[in-house]
Design a protein around this motif. Structure first.
Motif, PDB file in Angstrom:
ATOM      1  N   VAL A 159       0.837  -1.200   0.000  1.00  0.00           N
ATOM      2  CA  VAL A 159       0.000   0.000   0.000  1.00  0.00           C
ATOM      3  C   VAL A 159       0.872   1.250   0.000  1.00  0.00           C
ATOM      4  CG1 VAL A 159      -1.676   1.304   1.378  1.00  0.00           C
ATOM      5  CG2 VAL A 159      -1.976  -1.149   1.031  1.00  0.00           C
ATOM      6  N   VAL A 160       1.928   1.242   0.796  1.00  0.00           N
ATOM      7  CA  VAL A 160       2.835   2.387   0.850  1.00  0.00           C
ATOM      8  C   VAL A 160       3.457   2.634  -0.526  1.00  0.00           C
ATOM      9  CG1 VAL A 160       5.081   3.135   1.769  1.00  0.00           C
ATOM     10  CG2 VAL A 160       3.285   2.366   3.326  1.00  0.00           C
ATOM     11  N   LYS A 161       3.832   1.570  -1.201  1.00  0.00           N
ATOM     12  CA  LYS A 161       4.407   1.715  -2.548  1.00  0.00           C
ATOM     13  C   LYS A 161       3.407   2.393  -3.485  1.00  0.00           C
ATOM     14  CE  LYS A 161       6.388  -0.943  -6.337  1.00  0.00           C
ATOM     15  NZ  LYS A 161       6.700  -2.289  -6.837  1.00  0.00           N
ATOM     16  N   ARG A 162       2.156   1.962  -3.436  1.00  0.00           N
ATOM     17  CA  ARG A 162       1.115   2.549  -4.289  1.00  0.00           C
ATOM     18  C   ARG A 162       0.864   4.005  -3.926  1.00  0.00           C
ATOM     19  NH1 ARG A 162      -3.900   2.167  -3.143  1.00  0.00           N
ATOM     20  NH2 ARG A 162      -3.728   0.257  -1.930  1.00  0.00           N
ATOM     21  N   LEU A 163       0.796   4.311  -2.618  1.00  0.00           N
ATOM     22  CA  LEU A 163       0.574   5.687  -2.181  1.00  0.00           C
ATOM     23  C   LEU A 163       1.773   6.576  -2.520  1.00  0.00           C
ATOM     24  CD1 LEU A 163      -1.151   5.025   1.271  1.00  0.00           C
ATOM     25  CD2 LEU A 163      -2.244   5.801  -0.859  1.00  0.00           C
ATOM     26  N   GLU A 164       2.957   6.000  -2.473  1.00  0.00           N
ATOM     27  CA  GLU A 164       4.161   6.735  -2.844  1.00  0.00           C
ATOM     28  C   GLU A 164       4.129   7.077  -4.341  1.00  0.00           C
ATOM     29  OE1 GLU A 164       8.843   6.468  -1.705  1.00  0.00           O
ATOM     30  OE2 GLU A 164       7.904   4.618  -2.421  1.00  0.00           O
ATOM     31  N   GLN A 165       3.693   6.141  -5.158  1.00  0.00           N
ATOM     32  CA  GLN A 165       3.591   6.394  -6.604  1.00  0.00           C
ATOM     33  C   GLN A 165       2.597   7.514  -6.907  1.00  0.00           C
ATOM     34  OE1 GLN A 165       2.614   2.414  -7.920  1.00  0.00           O
ATOM     35  NE2 GLN A 165       4.763   1.847  -8.190  1.00  0.00           N
ATOM     36  N   ARG A 166       1.612   7.672  -6.049  1.00  0.00           N
ATOM     37  CA  ARG A 166       0.634   8.756  -6.209  1.00  0.00           C
ATOM     38  C   ARG A 166       1.121  10.068  -5.600  1.00  0.00           C
ATOM     39  NH1 ARG A 166      -5.178   6.734  -4.245  1.00  0.00           N
ATOM     40  NH2 ARG A 166      -5.610   8.920  -4.745  1.00  0.00           N
ATOM     41  N   GLY A 167       2.292  10.042  -4.964  1.00  0.00           N
ATOM     42  CA  GLY A 167       2.853  11.256  -4.376  1.00  0.00           C
ATOM     43  C   GLY A 167       2.251  11.635  -3.040  1.00  0.00           C
ATOM     44  N   LEU A 168       1.563  10.694  -2.378  1.00  0.00           N
ATOM     45  CA  LEU A 168       0.891  10.999  -1.118  1.00  0.00           C
ATOM     46  C   LEU A 168       1.779  10.775   0.098  1.00  0.00           C
ATOM     47  CD1 LEU A 168      -2.620   9.507  -1.956  1.00  0.00           C
ATOM     48  CD2 LEU A 168      -1.743  11.834  -2.330  1.00  0.00           C
ATOM     49  N   LEU A 169       2.822   9.982  -0.073  1.00  0.00           N
ATOM     50  CA  LEU A 169       3.823   9.808   0.980  1.00  0.00           C
ATOM     51  C   LEU A 169       5.132   9.441   0.311  1.00  0.00           C
ATOM     52  CD1 LEU A 169       4.266   6.505   1.311  1.00  0.00           C
ATOM     53  CD2 LEU A 169       2.210   6.689   2.665  1.00  0.00           C
ATOM     54  N   ARG A 170       6.178   9.451   1.117  1.00  0.00           N
ATOM     55  CA  ARG A 170       7.487   9.011   0.617  1.00  0.00           C
ATOM     56  C   ARG A 170       8.125   8.139   1.687  1.00  0.00           C
ATOM     57  NH1 ARG A 170       8.225  14.283   2.107  1.00  0.00           N
ATOM     58  NH2 ARG A 170       9.820  14.612   3.697  1.00  0.00           N
ATOM     59  N   ARG A 171       8.998   7.281   1.229  1.00  0.00           N
ATOM     60  CA  ARG A 171       9.771   6.438   2.146  1.00  0.00           C
ATOM     61  C   ARG A 171      11.174   7.006   2.239  1.00  0.00           C
ATOM     62  NH1 ARG A 171       8.447   0.693  -0.502  1.00  0.00           N
ATOM     63  NH2 ARG A 171       8.408   2.020  -2.321  1.00  0.00           N
ATOM     64  N   GLU A 172      11.703   6.953   3.456  1.00  0.00           N
ATOM     65  CA  GLU A 172      13.091   7.377   3.661  1.00  0.00           C
ATOM     66  C   GLU A 172      13.674   6.606   4.834  1.00  0.00           C
ATOM     67  OE1 GLU A 172      12.545  11.560   5.875  1.00  0.00           O
ATOM     68  OE2 GLU A 172      12.111  11.726   3.733  1.00  0.00           O
ATOM     69  N   PRO A 173      14.997   6.531   4.892  1.00  0.00           N
ATOM     70  CA  PRO A 173      15.616   5.843   6.038  1.00  0.00           C
ATOM     71  C   PRO A 173      15.255   6.548   7.340  1.00  0.00           C
ATOM     72  CG  PRO A 173      17.233   6.284   4.316  1.00  0.00           C
ATOM     73  CD  PRO A 173      15.979   7.027   3.941  1.00  0.00           C
ATOM     74  N   ASP A 174      15.049   5.766   8.383  1.00  0.00           N
ATOM     75  CA  ASP A 174      14.751   6.333   9.697  1.00  0.00           C
ATOM     76  C   ASP A 174      15.966   7.125  10.170  1.00  0.00           C
ATOM     77  OD1 ASP A 174      14.649   6.526  12.635  1.00  0.00           O
ATOM     78  OD2 ASP A 174      12.872   5.286  12.451  1.00  0.00           O
ATOM     79  N   PRO A 175      15.784   8.380  10.575  1.00  0.00           N
ATOM     80  CA  PRO A 175      16.933   9.182  11.002  1.00  0.00           C
ATOM     81  C   PRO A 175      17.638   8.646  12.252  1.00  0.00           C
ATOM     82  CG  PRO A 175      14.874  10.402  11.295  1.00  0.00           C
ATOM     83  CD  PRO A 175      14.539   9.116  10.610  1.00  0.00           C
ATOM     84  N   GLU A 176      16.902   7.902  13.094  1.00  0.00           N
ATOM     85  CA  GLU A 176      17.495   7.344  14.310  1.00  0.00           C
ATOM     86  C   GLU A 176      18.216   6.024  14.053  1.00  0.00           C
ATOM     87  OE1 GLU A 176      14.560   7.111  17.389  1.00  0.00           O
ATOM     88  OE2 GLU A 176      13.943   9.190  17.073  1.00  0.00           O
ATOM     89  N   ASN A 177      17.753   5.280  13.039  1.00  0.00           N
ATOM     90  CA  ASN A 177      18.365   3.998  12.719  1.00  0.00           C
ATOM     91  C   ASN A 177      18.090   3.695  11.250  1.00  0.00           C
ATOM     92  OD1 ASN A 177      19.156   1.334  12.401  1.00  0.00           O
ATOM     93  ND2 ASN A 177      18.384   0.698  14.412  1.00  0.00           N
ATOM     94  N   PRO A 178      19.078   3.915  10.383  1.00  0.00           N
ATOM     95  CA  PRO A 178      18.847   3.758   8.940  1.00  0.00           C
ATOM     96  C   PRO A 178      18.504   2.333   8.493  1.00  0.00           C
ATOM     97  CG  PRO A 178      21.035   4.703   9.389  1.00  0.00           C
ATOM     98  CD  PRO A 178      20.394   4.410  10.703  1.00  0.00           C
ATOM     99  N   ARG A 179      18.575   1.356   9.404  1.00  0.00           N
ATOM    100  CA  ARG A 179      18.138  -0.002   9.043  1.00  0.00           C
ATOM    101  C   ARG A 179      16.626  -0.071   8.900  1.00  0.00           C
ATOM    102  NH1 ARG A 179      20.064  -3.856  13.394  1.00  0.00           N
ATOM    103  NH2 ARG A 179      19.521  -2.081  14.662  1.00  0.00           N
ATOM    104  N   TYR A 180      15.924   0.904   9.462  1.00  0.00           N
ATOM    105  CA  TYR A 180      14.467   0.973   9.380  1.00  0.00           C
ATOM    106  C   TYR A 180      14.062   1.956   8.290  1.00  0.00           C
ATOM    107  CZ  TYR A 180      14.347  -1.405  13.897  1.00  0.00           C
ATOM    108  OH  TYR A 180      14.493  -2.304  14.906  1.00  0.00           O
TER     109      TYR A 180
END
Length: 165
Positions: free
Chosen positions: A78-99
């Motif tokens: 779902v996140v991938k689909r919403l990201e393609q629509r420009g409604l959210l983005r994924r990025e590395p967690d600033p506290e722990n880039p493994r997340y």
């Protein structure tokens, strides 16, 4: 020889069938309203809405999955689909880039703000209006109890993992 099941009494069966009917009808009705009015599924709206209420409009995907009662794999799709629509983005967690963190975009914010009044009106129409405050309190208690039983059962009997499962 297997133990005889504890069959439901008629009053228990009536309650179960009413709940089962509700579990099918309510999400379908809310989904239809969301799709018609906002071009979102109910689950899309839950994801965006939860992010809109999170500090910085961001949350780790693993935490978000828990809060929207989803598996991480379903949420990722779902996140991938919403990201393609420009409604959210994924990025590395600033506290722990493994997340990975989901961040609501300004466009996502605009969509969830526009969708909220229709969603609330549908929830009022289908669930809240017509109930007393006491009934709403009981509804919350029952829903929390049943959800807790499901969570407890999942903790006691985790899904099998491994090849082919």
């Amino acid at each position: 020889m297997p133990e005889e099941p504890r069959w439901l009494q008629s009053w228990e069966r009536d309650a179960w069938l009413a709940l089962a009917g509700l579990m099918f009808k309510l999400p379908s009705a809310l989904d239809a309203q969301m799709l018609r009015d906002s071009n979102l599924t109910l689950f899309d709206y839950f994801v965006l809405s939860h992010l809109s209420m999170s500090p910085g409009r961001a949350q780790r995907l693993s935490d978000l999955a828990h809060h929207v009662s989803s598996s991480l794999s379903r949420l990722s799709n779902v996140v991938k689909r919403l990201e393609q629509r420009g409604l959210l983005r994924r990025e590395p967690d600033p506290e722990n880039p493994r997340y990975t963190t989901a961040v609501l975009t300004d466009a996502g914010w605009d969509v969830v703000v526009a969708a909220a009044p229709g969603h609330v009106a549908a929830v009022r129409r289908y669930v809240i209006d017509g109930l007393t405050k006491e009934q709403v309190d009981v509804l919350r208690e029952v829903a929390c109890h049943v959800a807790g039983q499901v969570d407890k059962s999942c903790d006691e009997h985790p899904r099998a993992t491994g090849p082919g499962r």
